[in-house]
Design a protein around this motif. Structure first.
Motif, PDB file in Angstrom:
ATOM      1  N   ALA A 176       0.606  -0.869   0.481  1.00 38.81           N
ATOM      2  CA  ALA A 176      -0.188  -0.338   0.170  1.00 38.81           C
ATOM      3  C   ALA A 176       0.727   1.087  -0.238  1.00 38.81           C
ATOM      4  O   ALA A 176       0.714   2.242  -1.052  1.00 38.81           O
ATOM      5  N   VAL A 177       2.427   1.013   0.692  1.00 38.74           N
ATOM      6  CA  VAL A 177       2.593   2.247   1.298  1.00 38.74           C
ATOM      7  C   VAL A 177       3.317   2.635  -0.850  1.00 38.74           C
ATOM      8  O   VAL A 177       3.227   3.806  -0.562  1.00 38.74           O
ATOM      9  N   ALA A 178       3.869   1.766  -1.440  1.00 39.86           N
ATOM     10  CA  ALA A 178       4.550   1.748  -2.201  1.00 39.86           C
ATOM     11  C   ALA A 178       3.940   1.951  -3.814  1.00 39.86           C
ATOM     12  O   ALA A 178       4.402   3.236  -4.012  1.00 39.86           O
ATOM     13  N   HIS A 179       1.786   1.871  -3.759  1.00 38.85           N
ATOM     14  CA  HIS A 179       1.204   2.418  -4.516  1.00 38.85           C
ATOM     15  C   HIS A 179       1.201   3.636  -3.797  1.00 38.85           C
ATOM     16  O   HIS A 179       1.125   4.222  -5.447  1.00 38.85           O
ATOM     17  N   ALA A 180       0.793   3.787  -3.142  1.00 35.17           N
ATOM     18  CA  ALA A 180       0.865   5.802  -3.198  1.00 35.17           C
ATOM     19  C   ALA A 180       1.829   6.404  -3.324  1.00 35.17           C
ATOM     20  O   ALA A 180       1.605   7.419  -4.066  1.00 35.17           O
ATOM     21  N   LEU A 181       3.095   5.866  -3.033  1.00 36.23           N
ATOM     22  CA  LEU A 181       4.663   6.649  -3.359  1.00 36.23           C
ATOM     23  C   LEU A 181       4.643   7.010  -4.751  1.00 36.23           C
ATOM     24  O   LEU A 181       4.726   7.800  -5.252  1.00 36.23           O
ATOM     25  N   ALA A 182       3.879   5.711  -5.754  1.00 40.53           N
ATOM     26  CA  ALA A 182       4.548   5.960  -7.497  1.00 40.53           C
ATOM     27  C   ALA A 182       3.405   6.950  -7.951  1.00 40.53           C
ATOM     28  O   ALA A 182       3.642   6.801  -8.171  1.00 40.53           O
TER      29      ALA A 182
ATOM     30  N   ALA B  29       0.895  -3.606  -9.317  1.00 37.69           N
ATOM     31  CA  ALA B  29       1.402  -3.880  -9.881  1.00 37.69           C
ATOM     32  C   ALA B  29       0.961  -2.347 -10.684  1.00 37.69           C
ATOM     33  O   ALA B  29       1.215  -1.887 -12.021  1.00 37.69           O
ATOM     34  N   GLN B  30       0.583  -1.126  -9.420  1.00 34.21           N
ATOM     35  CA  GLN B  30       1.436   0.435 -10.116  1.00 34.21           C
ATOM     36  C   GLN B  30       3.256   0.925 -11.256  1.00 34.21           C
ATOM     37  O   GLN B  30       3.444   0.562 -10.571  1.00 34.21           O
ATOM     38  N   GLY B  31       2.814   1.318 -11.875  1.00 36.15           N
ATOM     39  CA  GLY B  31       3.819   2.079 -12.278  1.00 36.15           C
ATOM     40  C   GLY B  31       4.971   2.994 -11.426  1.00 36.15           C
ATOM     41  O   GLY B  31       3.749   3.232 -10.503  1.00 36.15           O
ATOM     42  N   GLY B  32       5.840   2.691 -11.784  1.00 37.92           N
ATOM     43  CA  GLY B  32       7.262   3.335 -11.052  1.00 37.92           C
ATOM     44  C   GLY B  32       7.403   2.338  -9.572  1.00 37.92           C
ATOM     45  O   GLY B  32       7.823   2.681  -8.921  1.00 37.92           O
ATOM     46  N   ILE B  33       7.210   1.280  -9.732  1.00 42.17           N
ATOM     47  CA  ILE B  33       7.328  -0.010  -8.359  1.00 42.17           C
ATOM     48  C   ILE B  33       8.264  -1.246  -8.574  1.00 42.17           C
ATOM     49  O   ILE B  33       8.349  -1.527 -10.286  1.00 42.17           O
ATOM     50  N   ALA B  34       9.328  -1.173  -8.359  1.00 43.09           N
ATOM     51  CA  ALA B  34      10.082  -2.200  -8.686  1.00 43.09           C
ATOM     52  C   ALA B  34      10.380  -3.117  -7.592  1.00 43.09           C
ATOM     53  O   ALA B  34      10.461  -2.518  -6.874  1.00 43.09           O
ATOM     54  N   LEU B  35       9.692  -4.040  -7.540  1.00 49.14           N
ATOM     55  CA  LEU B  35       9.315  -4.994  -6.901  1.00 49.14           C
ATOM     56  C   LEU B  35      10.356  -6.174  -6.953  1.00 49.14           C
ATOM     57  O   LEU B  35      11.537  -7.251  -7.584  1.00 49.14           O
ATOM     58  N   LYS B  36      11.618  -6.701  -5.705  1.00 46.86           N
ATOM     59  CA  LYS B  36      12.722  -7.038  -5.615  1.00 46.86           C
ATOM     60  C   LYS B  36      12.627  -8.165  -4.645  1.00 46.86           C
ATOM     61  O   LYS B  36      12.059  -8.477  -3.603  1.00 46.86           O
ATOM     62  N   LEU B  37      12.270  -9.319  -4.948  1.00 47.26           N
ATOM     63  CA  LEU B  37      11.680 -10.788  -3.845  1.00 47.26           C
ATOM     64  C   LEU B  37      13.163 -11.339  -3.668  1.00 47.26           C
ATOM     65  O   LEU B  37      14.263 -11.886  -4.610  1.00 47.26           O
TER      66      LEU B  37
END
Length: 612
Positions: free
Chosen positions: A261-267, A400-408
């Motif tokens: 949720a934080v990542a989505h809002a920041l992006a 899925a919001q653009g501007g998010i890089a997910l590192k697993l």
């Protein structure tokens, strides 16, 4: 005893017209000039505040209005912002309203202004129920953020955390609404104003000019609108400032509901979010349960947890509709009283709050049985718009919001602050991310990365139980009572609450405890289940003694933030808390009351709050 700073009940406005103009019998005044509402909005407020020129080239621009009324000023401003190619990325519009119109009345009023039909329809689709507090509406794809504050201006404005660029002073006339035009109002405007902020109002009454001047505004009369000779403009002392630079890149540790949720809002605000998840997929902890119940709560004192959950729940109902691929249902949640004492508490709370029936209402046992499609033994509270959501689908939609890089498989072992921001390392010393700021959204593990935080986080084991496929085919709603049962092809029963137990292996004893919960909720429904056919899943909840989350800046560490301790309300709280934290990082108006933000502040355990 805790006392809420906000009204507990909101009385909607009554739709009346006088010579075709919206009129308030309560204040004996019209909502806009007889010479035309749209013309008044443009002349008095937009032109009076130097708009649209004032927002040109600004990343975000914030307007505060002291009376939302019909919403016409907002619609005219929104339309002007959309039509301006020089507009910034986001428009914040914060507006107080003691007596909001019901959605159906607002739609009837807006039919007078067909030029705004599309905007009005979008506003109506997001319009909140008449319950107190702040309501954040994300419109125009999240580019226009409307923060409605339902309640007295004297209560709401001190709770607003924002830096305002323009003020629309649009309450009813001072001789009709004297409670608004008090010295405290002008003091709040000064507190909120950026240097050089503009203000505009229809009235030129002496007390208004005096109040603005004493608060630091330089006032000037200008030509009025229509038959009105003058209106008033004002400018706050100081030169207009550029505003703070938001972080360009933020590392978010954890890809459960809190971090996603934080990542989505920041992006959405144009900040790159690098999400570091220690496992091979998002939502693998408590966020990995097959379903979670989302609903509000009620309490007699309307305490902070109640207010936070109400605001977050209503935000979810609005915001989740815009998410692609979300698996959820607003099937309704029926919460049965566990005993006579609980029933009395629920009744008192509902009587005190008097919420709209589509938000929460009391049901006697016969109606409760009809809602459950099963004979139950208690009355309770029915939340018609509540339901269930699949947390993994919620995390996926946010990420899925653009501007998010997910590192697993990126397990964070250490943080290091430097002059340029933060560097994040794994256990081998490899750099996982460089960032301007870091958000710790990794539940109980925040204490591992920041042992000096001093947060009394406690782990509580919770096991849910899935019944065999095809069980309880008549179950259509979530039924709760010291636990819950959620519908589906494989109904879900939960959840245990086991302290001082970190074992995540499913166990038969926990499944048996959940079957006992099912029997208590729906007598006879638990009969005949073979324990071998049950499927349990255990996870740990990160809880705090006051049952509120941690959200905000970490004292003593620049540009380090935490979003953790969401306990069993993660899916409900995460979206709005993510918005609040992103606004804090980016220097934009916050969507929650200041006392709620203080109540969830990470520093609260070093400075105890009064009340609960």
């Amino acid at each position: 005893m805790y006392h809420s700073p906000m009204l507990k009940t909101i009385e909607p406005a009554s739709l009346q017209l006088r010579d075709g103009i919206p009129y308030s019998a309560a204040y004996g005044d019209v909502y806009h000039s007889a010479d035309g509402g749209t013309g008044q909005a443009r002349h008095v407020f937009l032109q009076g505040c130097g708009l649209p020129d004032a927002w040109a080239g600004r990343p975000h621009f914030a307007i505060l209005e002291t009376g939302f009324g019909t919403g016409l000023n907002f619609l005219v401003t929104w339309a002007a912002w959309r039509a301006d190619p020089a507009r910034g990325a986001r428009l914040h519009f914060c507006s107080v309203e003691k007596h909001p119109f019901r959605a159906e009345d607002l739609a009837r009023l807006h039919a007078q202004w067909p030029a705004f039909a599309g905007l009005s329809a979008e506003l109506a689709a997001h319009w909140p129920p008449a319950v107190p507090g702040f309501h954040r509406l994300a419109l125009d794809g999240g580019r226009v953020l409307l923060t409605l504050m339902f309640g007295e201006a004297a209560d709401c404005l001190p709770q607003l955390d924002a830096r305002i660029d323009a003020f629309y002073l649009d309450g009813f006339a001072p001789d009709r609404n004297a409670d608004l035009w008090q010295p405290a109002l002008f003091a709040e405007l000064a507190r909120l104003a950026r240097p050089g902020a503009a203000a505009a109002t229809y009235t030129v009454a002496g007390p208004v000019r005096q109040g603005l001047a004493e608060a630091g505004f330089v006032c000037d009369k200008r030509a009025g609108y229509g038959r009105k000779r003058h209106c008033l403009v004002a400018r706050f002392r100081g030169e207009r400032e550029a505003g703070r630079c938001p972080p360009q890149r933020v590392a978010v540790v954890g890809a459960g509901v809190a971090g996603a949720a934080v990542a989505h809002a920041l992006a959405q605000r144009g900040t790159e979010a690098v999400v570091l998840e220690r496992t091979g997929a998002p939502a693998q902890g408590a966020s990995g349960n097959p379903a979670a119940v989302f609903r509000p709560v009620i309490s007699r004192d309307d305490n902070r947890a109640t207010r936070l959950t109400r605001a977050a729940f209503l935000h979810d109902l609005r915001a989740w509709r815009a998410l692609d691929g979300l698996d959820w249902a607003t099937c309704g949640v029926l919460h049965l009283a566990k005993d006579a004492e609980a029933e009395a508490r629920y009744r008192v709370a509902l009587d005190a709050a008097a919420p709209p029936p589509d938000y929460a209402r009391w049901v006697e046992r016969d109606e409760a049985s009809a809602l459950a499609n099963w004979p139950v033994t208690a009355a309770g509270v029915f939340y018609p718009q509540a339901g269930w959501v699949v947390p993994q689908s919620l995390c996926a939609a946010w990420l899925a919001q653009g501007g998010i890089a997910l590192k697993l498989n990126a397990s964070v072992a250490r943080l290091e602050a430097g002059p340029a921001g933060w560097r994040v390392f794994d256990a081998t010393g490899a750099v996982l991310a460089d960032a301007d700021a870091v958000v710790l959204a990794n539940a109980r593990d925040v204490q591992t990365l920041l042992p000096d935080g001093g947060w009394p986080i406690h782990d509580v084991r919770g096991q849910i139980t899935r019944l065999p496929a095809g069980s309880l085919p008549w179950l259509e709603r979530v039924i709760a009572r010291e636990g819950y049962c959620a519908p589906g092809d494989r109904p879900l029963v939960g959840a245990t609450y086991e302290h001082d137990d970190l074992d995540l292996a499913p166990r038969a004893a926990s499944d048996a405890a959940n079957l006992a919960r099912l029997e208590s909720i729906l007598p006879g429904a638990a009969t005949g289940f073979d324990p071998a056919t049950l499927d349990g899943r255990a996870a740990l909840r990160a809880t705090l003694p006051d049952r509120l989350p941690l959200l905000g800046a970490v004292d003593g560490h620049a540009a380090l933030y935490v979003a953790a301790g969401y306990a069993s309300r993660g899916v409900v709280w995460a979206g709005l808390l993510g918005e609040a934290l992103a606004d804090r990082l980016c220097g934009e108006p916050l969507p929650l009351e200041a006392d709620l933000l203080a109540a969830v502040s990470p520093g609260r355990f070093a400075r105890p709050l009064r009340g609960r």
